[in-house]
Design a protein around this motif. Structure first.
Motif, short mmCIF file in Angstrom:
data_model
loop_
_atom_site.label_atom_id
_atom_site.label_comp_id
_atom_site.label_asym_id
_atom_site.label_seq_id
_atom_site.Cartn_x
_atom_site.Cartn_y
_atom_site.Cartn_z
N GLU A 80 43.76 20.85 102.37
CA GLU A 80 42.52 20.99 103.13
C GLU A 80 41.69 22.14 102.56
N SER A 81 40.46 22.26 103.03
CA SER A 81 39.58 23.29 102.50
C SER A 81 39.37 24.47 103.45
N ASP A 82 40.03 24.45 104.61
CA ASP A 82 39.87 25.58 105.54
C ASP A 82 40.71 26.77 105.08
N GLU A 83 40.34 27.95 105.56
CA GLU A 83 40.96 29.20 105.11
C GLU A 83 42.47 29.25 105.39
N ILE A 84 42.89 28.79 106.54
CA ILE A 84 44.32 28.83 106.89
C ILE A 84 45.13 27.96 105.94
N SER A 85 44.62 26.76 105.66
CA SER A 85 45.32 25.86 104.73
C SER A 85 45.40 26.46 103.34
N TRP A 86 44.31 27.08 102.87
CA TRP A 86 44.32 27.69 101.53
C TRP A 86 45.35 28.81 101.45
N LYS A 87 45.40 29.66 102.46
CA LYS A 87 46.37 30.75 102.43
C LYS A 87 47.79 30.20 102.43
N ARG A 88 48.06 29.20 103.26
CA ARG A 88 49.39 28.60 103.34
C ARG A 88 49.76 27.91 102.03
N ASP A 89 48.87 27.05 101.53
CA ASP A 89 49.17 26.26 100.33
C ASP A 89 49.26 27.11 99.07
N ARG A 90 48.50 28.19 99.02
CA ARG A 90 48.50 29.06 97.85
C ARG A 90 49.88 29.69 97.63
N GLU A 91 50.57 29.95 98.74
CA GLU A 91 51.88 30.60 98.66
C GLU A 91 53.04 29.62 98.73
N THR A 92 52.76 28.34 98.91
CA THR A 92 53.81 27.34 99.05
C THR A 92 54.14 26.73 97.70
N GLY A 93 55.29 27.04 97.19
CA GLY A 93 55.76 26.43 95.96
C GLY A 93 55.11 26.96 94.71
N SER A 108 51.26 20.20 88.34
CA SER A 108 51.69 19.64 89.62
C SER A 108 52.45 20.70 90.39
N THR A 109 52.79 20.37 91.63
CA THR A 109 53.69 21.24 92.37
C THR A 109 55.05 21.16 91.70
N PHE A 110 55.68 22.28 91.50
CA PHE A 110 56.99 22.35 90.84
C PHE A 110 58.05 21.73 91.74
N SER A 111 58.82 20.82 91.19
CA SER A 111 59.88 20.18 91.95
C SER A 111 61.17 20.98 91.77
N GLY A 112 61.75 21.38 92.86
CA GLY A 112 63.01 22.10 92.77
C GLY A 112 62.88 23.41 93.35
#
Length: 121
Positions: free
Chosen positions: A62-75, A117-121
């Motif tokens: 998503e493009s909202d701030e909360i999603s960016w912060k979460r996704d940036r640090e996920t994986g 891509s998102t790193f698998s593993g």
């Protein structure tokens, strides 16, 4: 930015890539041709330039701030040959932005076309 329809010699076989290739040829032939023209232009005329064409299959997030912060640090982000053991079929917008910022001044990916891509593993 390019799509995974751009092939590189070190890519591994992927059924997903084959499906994307066929679907793009059938339903988005102009985009497909443009991606290959882009690849050829950098390969043939790009000597002496600092360039990287990253190849993506799908971008999520998503493009909202909360999603960016979460996704940036996920994986972690996978960068390398398509179909490699840790390659997946998607990356989030935030992960892609983080990878670009972290690698903008690095010479590691100059004159190359890594699949991201998102790193698998």
């Amino acid at each position: 930015m390019g799509t995974i329809s751009i092939s590189r010699p070190d890519d591994c076989f992927s059924v997903f890539k084959l499906m994307v290739h066929v679907l793009m040829c059938l339903f988005a032939s102009a985009i497909y041709a443009n991606m290959h023209n882009l690849s050829a232009a950098f390969q043939e005329e790009g000597q002496g330039l600092d360039w990287t064409v990253f190849r993506l299959a799908a971008i999520s997030g998503e493009s909202d701030e909360i999603s960016w912060k979460r996704d940036r640090e996920t994986g972690s982000v996978y960068a390398g040959e398509l179909g490699g053991g840790r390659w997946t079929t998607s990356i989030t917008r935030a992960q892609l932005a983080r990878w670009i910022v972290e690698n903008i001044e690095s010479r590691e990916w100059y004159e190359s076309m890594p699949a991201l891509s998102t790193f698998s593993g």
